[in-house]
Design a protein around this motif. Structure first.
Motif, PDB file in Angstrom:
ATOM      1  N   LEU A  68      47.692  40.627  41.062  1.00  0.00           N
ATOM      2  CA  LEU A  68      47.396  41.993  41.430  1.00  0.00           C
ATOM      3  C   LEU A  68      46.356  42.706  40.623  1.00  0.00           C
ATOM      4  CD1 LEU A  68      50.782  43.374  43.080  1.00  0.00           C
ATOM      5  CD2 LEU A  68      48.420  42.563  44.354  1.00  0.00           C
ATOM      6  N   ASP A  69      46.386  42.134  39.388  1.00  0.00           N
ATOM      7  CA  ASP A  69      45.485  42.467  38.192  1.00  0.00           C
ATOM      8  C   ASP A  69      45.320  41.385  37.323  1.00  0.00           C
ATOM      9  OD1 ASP A  69      47.745  42.289  36.639  1.00  0.00           O
ATOM     10  OD2 ASP A  69      48.447  44.212  36.979  1.00  0.00           O
ATOM     11  N   GLN A  70      44.755  41.617  36.198  1.00  0.00           N
ATOM     12  CA  GLN A  70      44.388  40.510  34.948  1.00  0.00           C
ATOM     13  C   GLN A  70      45.502  40.076  34.536  1.00  0.00           C
ATOM     14  OE1 GLN A  70      40.838  43.182  33.472  1.00  0.00           O
ATOM     15  NE2 GLN A  70      40.049  40.945  33.631  1.00  0.00           N
ATOM     16  N   SER A  71      46.735  40.533  34.534  1.00  0.00           N
ATOM     17  CA  SER A  71      48.003  40.017  33.873  1.00  0.00           C
ATOM     18  C   SER A  71      48.244  38.733  34.370  1.00  0.00           C
ATOM     19  CB  SER A  71      48.854  41.036  34.014  1.00  0.00           C
ATOM     20  OG  SER A  71      49.600  41.072  35.342  1.00  0.00           O
ATOM     21  N   ASN A 173      42.992  34.962  43.188  1.00  0.00           N
ATOM     22  CA  ASN A 173      43.519  35.003  41.735  1.00  0.00           C
ATOM     23  C   ASN A 173      42.249  34.553  40.833  1.00  0.00           C
ATOM     24  OD1 ASN A 173      45.959  35.382  42.683  1.00  0.00           O
ATOM     25  ND2 ASN A 173      46.671  33.209  42.336  1.00  0.00           N
ATOM     26  N   ALA A 176      40.558  37.864  40.649  1.00  0.00           N
ATOM     27  CA  ALA A 176      41.530  39.230  40.104  1.00  0.00           C
ATOM     28  C   ALA A 176      41.379  38.773  38.655  1.00  0.00           C
ATOM     29  CB  ALA A 176      42.942  39.262  40.724  1.00  0.00           C
ATOM     30  N   GLY A 179      38.238  40.272  36.916  1.00  0.00           N
ATOM     31  CA  GLY A 179      38.024  41.596  36.790  1.00  0.00           C
ATOM     32  C   GLY A 179      37.920  42.229  38.002  1.00  0.00           C
ATOM     33  N   PRO A 181      38.029  44.278  41.355  1.00  0.00           N
ATOM     34  CA  PRO A 181      38.989  45.099  41.879  1.00  0.00           C
ATOM     35  C   PRO A 181      40.139  44.598  42.442  1.00  0.00           C
ATOM     36  CG  PRO A 181      36.923  46.152  41.950  1.00  0.00           C
ATOM     37  CD  PRO A 181      36.706  44.845  41.771  1.00  0.00           C
ATOM     38  N   ALA A 182      41.541  44.700  42.053  1.00  0.00           N
ATOM     39  CA  ALA A 182      42.374  44.287  42.882  1.00  0.00           C
ATOM     40  C   ALA A 182      43.570  45.099  43.384  1.00  0.00           C
ATOM     41  CB  ALA A 182      43.203  42.890  41.786  1.00  0.00           C
ATOM     42  N   GLY A 183      44.672  44.617  43.322  1.00  0.00           N
ATOM     43  CA  GLY A 183      45.615  45.565  43.820  1.00  0.00           C
ATOM     44  C   GLY A 183      46.261  44.975  45.360  1.00  0.00           C
ATOM     45  N   ARG A 186      43.957  45.533  48.545  1.00  0.00           N
ATOM     46  CA  ARG A 186      42.796  44.712  48.554  1.00  0.00           C
ATOM     47  C   ARG A 186      43.042  43.321  48.855  1.00  0.00           C
ATOM     48  NH1 ARG A 186      37.673  46.638  46.671  1.00  0.00           N
ATOM     49  NH2 ARG A 186      37.616  48.763  45.938  1.00  0.00           N
TER      50      ARG A 186
END
Length: 201
Positions: A68-71, A173, A176, A179, A181-183, A186
């Motif tokens: 859901l993000d870059q983590s 993935n 995401a 970088g 836009p994720a979430g 989306r």
């Protein structure tokens, strides 16, 4: 849009499931749909995915776990559960309805996720078997409860849907982590666009 409707004929296993009034199997387990399942539900009901989906963190390295993000955190889909006084793990699926007679029915009909439609059939090394499920209270499932042709076809379709979903999750993935836009919303939009462009069988 003409939706791909799953086989109208009902297998022996599905008839047994329909005859069960309580549907305990629709209460305990987390139902993890594929992207194709999500697409079928959205396009059948005309509701957004966020109306019936939730996500949970995946602590094991699952190939269907999305970013859901870059983590490094990864998540999996699940069908939402109805609110209630029961413990969260015993709440019914959001689509489980209670009829006037007290029997429980799935509101999705033929748009039910394939993991639900193919219950209790499983393929182990290419051999059709009846899954042992301690949460099912309508009795033990045996090969006599399965339709060798129909249930094998459902499991194979479920496996094909899962393989395509894994490929889409890997593509997502990559975006995401790079970088983009994720979430969650989306991610759902990404899935629907993919299946609109190439609808599942």
């Amino acid at each position: 849009m003409d939706l791909p409707i799953l086989d109208a004929g009902r297998s022996t296993a599905e008839m047994r499931w329909l005859a069960c009034r309580e549907k305990h199997c629709c209460r305990g387990p987390v139902v993890v749909p594929t992207g194709a399942d999500v697409w079928r539900i959205v396009r059948s009901l005309g509701v957004p995915p966020t109306a019936f989906l939730r996500f949970f963190e995946s602590r094991e390295g699952r190939r269907d776990a999305f970013a859901l993000d870059q983590s490094a955190r990864r998540f999996r889909l699940m069908l939402a559960r109805r609110p209630g006084r029961e413990a969260p793990e015993r709440r019914p699926c959001t689509f489980l309805l209670k009829t006037r007679s007290g029997a429980r029915r799935c509101a999705l009909g033929s748009a039910r996720p394939l993991v639900c439609r193919s219950f209790a059939a499983e393929l182990l090394e290419g051999v059709l078997v009846a899954r042992r499920d301690p949460g099912c209270r309508c009795g033990p499932w045996t090969l006599a409860d399965l339709d060798a042709v129909a249930d094998r076809a459902l499991v194979e379709r479920r496996q094909a849907d899962a393989a395509r979903y894994v490929a889409l999750v890997e593509a997502w993935n990559g975006l995401a982590v790079a970088g983009e836009p994720a979430g969650f919303e989306r991610f759902c939009e990404f899935l629907l666009a993919a299946y609109d462009a190439e609808p599942p069988a």
